[in-house]
Scaffold this motif. Structure first.
Motif, PDB file in Angstrom:
ATOM      1  N   MET A  50      15.729  -0.147  58.105  1.00 23.64           N
ATOM      2  CA  MET A  50      15.099   1.177  58.235  1.00 23.64           C
ATOM      3  C   MET A  50      14.882   1.512  59.707  1.00 23.64           C
ATOM      4  SD  MET A  50      14.592   2.476  55.272  1.00 23.64           S
ATOM      5  CE  MET A  50      13.270   3.601  55.376  1.00 23.64           C
ATOM      6  N   PHE A 105      16.336   4.793  61.346  1.00 18.91           N
ATOM      7  CA  PHE A 105      15.423   5.761  61.965  1.00 18.91           C
ATOM      8  C   PHE A 105      15.809   5.977  63.430  1.00 18.91           C
ATOM      9  CE2 PHE A 105      11.332   5.218  59.195  1.00 18.91           C
ATOM     10  CZ  PHE A 105      12.040   5.670  58.105  1.00 18.91           C
ATOM     11  N   GLU A 112       6.846  13.201  65.341  1.00 12.50           N
ATOM     12  CA  GLU A 112       5.651  13.287  64.502  1.00 12.50           C
ATOM     13  C   GLU A 112       6.022  13.819  63.110  1.00 12.50           C
ATOM     14  OE1 GLU A 112       1.192  15.113  65.072  1.00 12.50           O
ATOM     15  OE2 GLU A 112       2.883  16.388  65.513  1.00 12.50           O
ATOM     16  N   ARG A 113       6.840  14.878  63.097  1.00 12.27           N
ATOM     17  CA  ARG A 113       7.237  15.459  61.799  1.00 12.27           C
ATOM     18  C   ARG A 113       8.107  14.502  60.998  1.00 12.27           C
ATOM     19  NH1 ARG A 113       9.001  21.342  63.828  1.00 12.27           N
ATOM     20  NH2 ARG A 113       6.982  22.015  64.537  1.00 12.27           N
ATOM     21  N   PHE A 114       9.012  13.830  61.708  1.00 13.17           N
ATOM     22  CA  PHE A 114       9.913  12.898  61.031  1.00 13.17           C
ATOM     23  C   PHE A 114       9.099  11.761  60.401  1.00 13.17           C
ATOM     24  CE2 PHE A 114      12.887   9.207  61.197  1.00 13.17           C
ATOM     25  CZ  PHE A 114      13.762   9.677  60.247  1.00 13.17           C
ATOM     26  N   ALA A 142       5.969  11.859  59.548  1.00 20.57           N
ATOM     27  CA  ALA A 142       5.205  12.408  58.422  1.00 20.57           C
ATOM     28  C   ALA A 142       6.103  12.551  57.197  1.00 20.57           C
ATOM     29  CB  ALA A 142       4.609  13.758  58.809  1.00 20.57           C
ATOM     30  N   GLY A 143       7.317  13.071  57.433  1.00 26.62           N
ATOM     31  CA  GLY A 143       8.257  13.278  56.322  1.00 26.62           C
ATOM     32  C   GLY A 143       8.577  11.974  55.612  1.00 26.62           C
ATOM     33  N   GLN A 144       8.806  10.912  56.381  1.00 28.74           N
ATOM     34  CA  GLN A 144       9.167   9.633  55.764  1.00 28.74           C
ATOM     35  C   GLN A 144       7.950   8.966  55.110  1.00 28.74           C
ATOM     36  OE1 GLN A 144      12.236   9.420  55.408  1.00 28.74           O
ATOM     37  NE2 GLN A 144      12.586  11.032  56.912  1.00 28.74           N
ATOM     38  N   TRP A 145       6.803   9.122  55.752  1.00 29.12           N
ATOM     39  CA  TRP A 145       5.577   8.541  55.188  1.00 29.12           C
ATOM     40  C   TRP A 145       5.296   9.149  53.808  1.00 29.12           C
ATOM     41  CZ3 TRP A 145       0.628  10.566  54.081  1.00 29.12           C
ATOM     42  CH2 TRP A 145      -0.362   9.616  53.840  1.00 29.12           C
ATOM     43  N   LEU A 146       5.502  10.471  53.731  1.00 29.17           N
ATOM     44  CA  LEU A 146       5.245  11.133  52.451  1.00 29.17           C
ATOM     45  C   LEU A 146       6.222  10.711  51.370  1.00 29.17           C
ATOM     46  CD1 LEU A 146       4.467  14.664  53.882  1.00 29.17           C
ATOM     47  CD2 LEU A 146       2.884  13.226  52.612  1.00 29.17           C
ATOM     48  N   ARG A 147       7.411  10.267  51.798  1.00 30.54           N
ATOM     49  CA  ARG A 147       8.387   9.793  50.813  1.00 30.54           C
ATOM     50  C   ARG A 147       8.150   8.320  50.470  1.00 30.54           C
ATOM     51  NH1 ARG A 147      14.113  10.790  53.157  1.00 30.54           N
ATOM     52  NH2 ARG A 147      14.843  10.743  51.026  1.00 30.54           N
ATOM     53  N   GLY A 148       7.114   7.760  51.040  1.00 32.44           N
ATOM     54  CA  GLY A 148       6.815   6.357  50.751  1.00 32.44           C
ATOM     55  C   GLY A 148       7.582   5.404  51.640  1.00 32.44           C
ATOM     56  N   LEU A 149       8.165   5.921  52.748  1.00 29.78           N
ATOM     57  CA  LEU A 149       8.929   5.070  53.665  1.00 29.78           C
ATOM     58  C   LEU A 149       8.226   5.017  55.011  1.00 29.78           C
ATOM     59  CD1 LEU A 149      12.300   6.859  52.981  1.00 29.78           C
ATOM     60  CD2 LEU A 149      11.512   4.774  51.899  1.00 29.78           C
ATOM     61  N   GLN A 200       6.441   2.838  56.733  1.00 31.72           N
ATOM     62  CA  GLN A 200       5.092   2.334  56.997  1.00 31.72           C
ATOM     63  C   GLN A 200       5.136   0.832  57.245  1.00 31.72           C
ATOM     64  OE1 GLN A 200       2.823   2.994  53.344  1.00 31.72           O
ATOM     65  NE2 GLN A 200       4.623   3.993  52.601  1.00 31.72           N
TER      66      GLN A 200
END
Lengths: 229, 185
Positions: free
Chosen positions: B117, B121, B172-174, B176-183, B185
């Motif tokens: 990942m 990324f 920051e947006r990227f 956030a986008g991945q965090w919301l998809r469960g990735l 972290q």
């Protein structure tokens, strides 16, 4: 109907002396289609980020009765710029990725991803990278990525930004067919009047009206006040 | 020796050299890693010009690091050399490997998955950065008639500041986008 979003008196600012959101109260029930409408800088996207738990405002935010981070698996998000969400070598892999991550076997994940891409009319583009698609197609791919997770709540930030007329129509038809609780931000009044049943109007970080989308988004005075005309 | 095995051994050797270049305290090892990295880079390019062009971004990055060190401490360490060496060796070791193909084989939350990942990324963000830089330089060319001289340098300075700001926002947006998809972290 159960409460999906509950925001009580939320306030937030990037700088202490300049609040972007001021005492927002919002409740969204299951099955609702809500448009959060306002001019540039009204606080729409910031409100969305607060609802998602990406900003920590004062006040209380709950999704499905729990803090946003605990409800993440029940929520799908589509950002204004799909490049912030799609990065794999093919959109099929992009849609399947969170499914692998939740432990679904590869074949099952790919099958579900294909299903989601077909639902947004992108089955023929599955093996292409997002960066090679048009903006309208990328938006639909981002929606497919969100839908593949079978969310109960779908949040979309400025879904029609930079889209041409045909892409807006395709997006409208796609959203019409979805059976999820839908919350969209934006200032495309025509689109939101058709796509949403309820509108929440923001001006300078505060709610100035909340009611039926058809009625509020046809009120010339209100639109003027919100900076939408 | 079968070709596949020799390729795998070659990758392992390159990865080991990258680790040595990153961790070694002796300058000779760091310079040796750089030489190995340059050799691997040259071997991957048929044309000398293409190989040289491919080095520009990482050399610029390492040069910026060295300049910041000079400005902050008044001396330059081997950090820039180390950066170039590790980048070239890692790239050669990972060439042709598809992160997207490796990912489903990795257990969710495992170290392997995190490594893949991270690679994906980084590759995506390098592309985002390239696109942002291209847009900003086009905007600068249209807005600033002089490319050199006081106006030209000033516009370049602001273009670079803008690039950092945009890169930060996009990152920051990227995230956030991945965090919301469960990735991520």
């Amino acid at each position: 109907m159960s409460l999906v979003i509950e925001a009580q008196e939320i306030s937030f600012g990037y700088e202490a002396e300049r609040p972007v959101l001021r005492g927002i109260r919002l409740q969204v029930r299951a099955g609702e289609r809500v448009a959060i409408v306002g001019g540039n800088g009204a606080g729409k996207s910031t409100l969305l980020w607060c609802l998602l738990g990406l900003h920590r405002p004062s006040g209380v935010v709950r999704l499905f009765g729990v803090p946003p981070a605990a409800a993440r698996e029940r929520v799908g998000v589509v950002f204004q710029n799909p490049e912030d969400q799609l990065f794999m070598p093919t959109i099929l892999e992009d849609v399947a990725l969170p499914l692998y991550n939740r432990g679904l076997p590869r074949q099952a994940a790919l099958a579900r991803a294909r299903e989601a891409l077909a639902a947004v009319g992108l089955e023929g583009e599955a093996d292409r990278p997002a960066r090679r698609l048009s903006l309208g197609q990328r938006k639909r791919a981002a929606i497919a990525a969100a839908l593949a997770m079978r969310p109960e709540l779908l949040l979309m930030d400025e879904p029609t930004a930079e889209l041409d007329g045909r892409s807006v129509r395709q997006l409208g038809a796609l959203l019409e067919a979805l059976e999820v609780t839908l919350v969209m931000t934006g200032h495309d009044v025509e689109f939101l009047r058709r796509a949403a049943r309820r509108a929440v109007m923001l001006e300078a970080g505060a709610v100035i009206a909340d009611g039926p989308a058809g009625q509020l988004l046809s009120d010339a005075g209100l639109l003027e006040r919100a900076g939408l005309r | 020796m079968p070709e596949r095995l020799s390729k795998s051994l070659g990758r392992v050797a390159l990865a080991a050299a990258a680790v040595a270049g990153a961790l070694a305290s002796q300058p000779a090892v760091v310079w040796g890693a750089l030489a190995a990295g340059l050799a691997a880079h040259a071997g991957a390019h048929r044309k000398r010009r293409g190989a040289a062009a491919g080095l520009i971004p990482i050399v610029l990055f390492a040069g910026t690091l060295a300049a910041l060190e000079w400005a902050g401490r008044g001396r330059v360490s081997l950090l820039g050399v180390r950066t170039v060496a590790v980048f070239l060796l890692s790239r050669a070791a990972l060439a042709g490997l598809s992160g997207a193909r490796l990912l489903p084989a990795c257990r969710p939350g495992s170290l392997g998955q995190r490594a893949v990942m991270f690679g994906l990324f980084t590759a995506h963000f390098a592309w985002v950065l390239g696109e942002e830089a291209r847009r900003l330089l086009i905007a600068r060319r249209l807005a600033a008639p002089r490319r050199v001289g006081s106006g030209g340098f000033r516009s370049l300075e602001w273009a670079l500041v803008g690039l950092f700001q945009r890169a930060l926002t996009r990152a920051e947006r990227f995230y956030a986008g991945q965090w919301l998809r469960g990735l991520g972290q």
